[in-house]
Enzyme design. Structure first.
Site, PDB file in Angstrom:
ATOM      1  N   ASP A 411     -20.321 -22.999  25.814  1.00 29.69           N
ATOM      2  CA  ASP A 411     -20.609 -21.964  26.525  1.00 29.69           C
ATOM      3  C   ASP A 411     -20.509 -20.647  25.445  1.00 29.69           C
ATOM      4  O   ASP A 411     -19.740 -20.570  24.968  1.00 29.69           O
ATOM      5  CB  ASP A 411     -19.649 -21.860  27.836  1.00 29.69           C
ATOM      6  N   GLU A 464     -24.874 -23.474  24.039  1.00 26.20           N
ATOM      7  CA  GLU A 464     -25.698 -22.112  24.685  1.00 26.20           C
ATOM      8  C   GLU A 464     -25.789 -21.149  23.950  1.00 26.20           C
ATOM      9  O   GLU A 464     -24.851 -20.249  23.636  1.00 26.20           O
ATOM     10  CB  GLU A 464     -24.955 -21.922  26.106  1.00 26.20           C
TER      11      GLU A 464
END
Length: 731
Positions: A411, A464
């Site tokens: 993330d 990401e």
């Protein structure tokens, strides 16, 4: 007078400073004071039990009452010249006495190699050294069972173990620091097998705090915050999956991923229940993988889980770590891969977790301009510190090894890569070359990826990463970050912007649907329609579609078919597979009732099942996702009709023609160039009645003639239903 009586008072009391430090909870070496110590012709045993009424030393069959010196320190001198095996009988007011081995007579449970590797940031199995570990020691009086505890707090004035076992008293179980390592350690006999505990840390800032174990394998159910001693006895049944995984490269395999927030998929289910219900659902709808939003323990149940407080513990909201293993095992045995979201970018400021752990910036960077993420109100890891980097790299390996996880979706990578990420002009400090790149974060990501892929061939790491940072999926050996894949955020934004518009305006924005092909092969991409698109007022995919319910359903079906046909792997957040209409809610869960009330939802769900099946069966749609040889335009420029058409090419020579009519009206007699003449079978028509469409189509196929068109040697005349997708293959 007995020899013991003659020795009474001899060396019983330690140095005054030692006692003061014990009482204050800030002694660095309590084992040097407590336990059994030789003094010439006798031994002194000391025990620190501040709340005890009586303590007796038991040696064989002999019992020696210990004298209370002061402040809870008990001692006795015994006429022995060698260190002995002994037990302590401890009595408290209004309770039965109990007998236990003395915690302060045992040698350290960590060796020099462990400490050296940790200090250099190279202990790949760090979870086996730090944290809580049941152990057994054989003594003259028998086997002693207990739990060893170790925690890194190099700047602490003192650390004590607290828990149910001592009534959460911060004075009875002081820990020792091992040399200059900053690691505090203690073995506690007879500690409960699943006992709760914390560390009471006397910080360098003078603040005493009670901390969860950074390496805890289990936790209390939030909002409670204690760590739990946890041992796995799980017996895996996914041996075939793990063997086959090691032989595969996910980049060249089909990957259709169902993104799941476990707490709201079907609220109230445990890991074991999900092992049945989620597995059955994913298998029935032909997904190849699930991606679980962060499973690591986090304090707020109503969140996605991206503010992690216990990196080594699956959340206890749904069961034990072995229950989570059972979920992964069930998915594997059903042929489904498991990816988990992993959050090494930042962590929350909760006072019982990692932040300011020993009274100083420890896990976080000491410079506030690097150590805090302003947007999220969190701390940023100090990626340049070897011990912190080791904590994170070992954590990645821990999930892969201990839970058989097949991939990590990392993330917020962009926030790690740039020192000025979401910061004001005067709110960041440059690197040593006066640049904005976070060189320490780059090195960490490279190390994590290289280590994980070496340790577990066949796993996937996904970034990401929302910027144009070069080489995210390039191997580390040639300077890349080493990820297997990255999310294609540009494709997602452009595509959703386009399909959200009324069809009459789309021709003016045709470039939004073609631009992604300019960079489609610059990285290995995942095409995400993720959880980020169903919160904060964004609504749902269904809600973005213009028009009536019939038109919305047609638009959503064509969008999903376009996603599956475009180069890249697919990811779809739960609920979007049946056209959920309401924005995500952690309290309500998914609106499964839609499948009982309207045909549009059932039609979208049936389509997703079918495109997953077609996708997996046709390597033209996935085998060359990362190379230009896997794709060629038929017509990229028909903006007047809102039509896109292209070919997907398989590594086996197979081909799939994909045609998309994003107009709100039907195009009849639409001539399309094709690579060969002959019959082309209609593999998919999103307007088919089985999907609750209008049934407009080509009666199952078309015949291509040798009439050149669109620069191709053959062509066919098609009917393109409104807001639809057609997939054709040579019959």
């Amino acid at each position: 007078m007995s020899r013991t009586d003659q020795l009474a008072g001899t060396h019983l009391a330690p140095e005054p400073n030692d006692l003061a430090l014990l009482v204050a909870g800030s002694h660095h070496n309590p084992h040097g004071v407590l336990g059994a110590h030789e003094y010439g012709d006798h031994i002194v045993i000391r025990a620190f039990r501040p709340h005890a009424a009586e303590v007796i030393a038991i040696v064989g069959d002999d019992r020696f009452p210990m004298q209370h010196i002061e402040s809870g320190l008990f001692a006795v001198a015994l006429p022995f010249v060698d260190l002995i095996d002994y037990r302590l009988q401890v009595s408290y007011e209004n309770s039965e006495p109990f007998t236990v081995a003395d915690a302060y007579r045992f040698l350290p449970t960590l060796g020099e190699v462990d400490l050296h590797l940790f200090a250099e940031g190279r202990h790949e199995r760090l979870w086996e050294a730090l944290g809580a570990h049941p152990r057994s020691f054989t003594t003259a009086d028998g086997v002693v069972h207990g739990v060893s505890f170790a925690v890194w707090a190099p700047n602490a004035e003192g650390v004590s173990l607290i828990g149910d076992f001592n009534g959460w008293s911060g004075s009875e179980a002081p820990m020792r620091v091992l040399g200059s390592s900053g690691v505090w350690e203690l073995f506690w006999p007879d500690f409960p097998a699943d006992g709760l505990y914390k560390f009471r840390v006397h910080g360098a800032d003078g603040v005493v705090s009670e901390r969860a174990d950074p390496f805890a394998f289990g936790t209390e159910v939030p909002p409670q915050t204690a760590s739990r001693v946890t041992v796995s006895d799980y017996s895996w049944g996914d041996g075939d999956w793990m063997t086959e995984r090691a032989q595969r490269n996910p980049v060249f395999e089909p990957m259709s991923t169902y993104e799941v927030h476990l707490g709201s998929w079907r609220p109230g289910l445990s890991y074991r229940q999900l092992a049945t219900e989620l597995t059955d659902y994913v298998v029935a709808h032909k997904f190849t993988h699930v991606e679980l939003l962060p499973v690591a323990e986090h304090p707020f149940a109503g969140s996605w889980g991206y503010q992690v407080t216990s990196y080594y513990a699956p959340t206890s909201r749904f069961g034990t770590p072995d229950d989570f293993r059972a979920l992964v095992d069930a998915l594997h045995q059903a042929g489904i891969g498991v990816i988990v979201d992993w959050v090494p970018a930042h962590f929350p400021k909760d006072a019982w977790a990692l932040g300011r752990f020993d009274g100083t910036p420890l896990y976080e960077h000491s410079d506030p301009k690097r150590g805090e993420q302003l947007d999220w109100g969190t701390y940023v890891f100090d990626f340049g510190r070897p011990e912190v980097r080791n904590f994170l790299v070992a954590n990645a390996l821990y999930w892969i090894e201990q839970f058989h996880i097949d991939g990590l979706r990392v993330d917020a990578v962009a926030s790690m890569l740039y020192l000025d990420y979401s910061r004001p002009q005067d709110g960041w400090t440059p690197n040593i070359y006066e640049g904005r790149e976070n060189l320490e974060a780059v090195q960490f990501l490279q190390e994590m990826n290289a280590t994980a892929h070496k340790a577990a061939p066949g796993i996937v790491t996904i970034a990401e990463e929302s910027t144009s940072w070069p080489g995210v999926t390039r191997p580390t050996s040639i300077g890349g970050l080493g990820f297997s894949m990255k999310w294609n955020m540009g494709w997602m934004h452009d595509t959703l912007d386009y399909v959200s518009r009324d069809p009459i305006y789309r021709s003016y924005h045709h470039h939004e649907m073609t631009f992604s092909m300019l960079y489609a092969f610059s990285e290995n991409y995942v095409l995400p329609l993720s959880h980020d698109e169903v919160v904060h007022g964004k609504g749902t995919l269904w809600g973005r579609m213009p028009g009536s319910n019939h038109t919305k359903a047609a638009g959503l079906r064509s969008l999903l078919a376009y996603q599956w046909a475009h180069p890249g792997k697919q990811l779809l957040f739960m609920g979007q597979e049946f056209g959920q209409r309401a924005e995500w809610s952690e309290q309500r869960g998914l609106d499964w009732f839609q499948l009982d009330e309207n045909g549009f939802s059932n039609g979208v769900l049936r389509l997703v099942r079918d495109i997953n099946e077609i996708y997996c069966d046709h390597c033209a749609l996935w085998s060359q996702d990362t190379t230009p040889e896997g794709y060629s335009w038929i017509d990229a420029n028909d903006s007047a009709n809102n039509v896109l058409s292209f070919l997907r090419h398989g590594s086996d020579g197979s081909v799939m023609a994909c045609i998309f009519n994003f107009a709100g009206s039907e195009h009849s007699d639409y001539r399309l160039g094709l690579p060969i003449a002959g019959r082309w079978r209609e593999v998919l028509n999103t307007d088919a009645t089985i999907y609750n469409g209008s049934g407009v189509g080509n009666f199952g196929g078309v015949d291509a003639t040798a009439e050149p068109w669109h620069g191709r040697p053959a062509s066919a005349v098609l009917v393109l239903p409104p807001s639809s997708a057609l997939w054709l293959e040579p019959a």
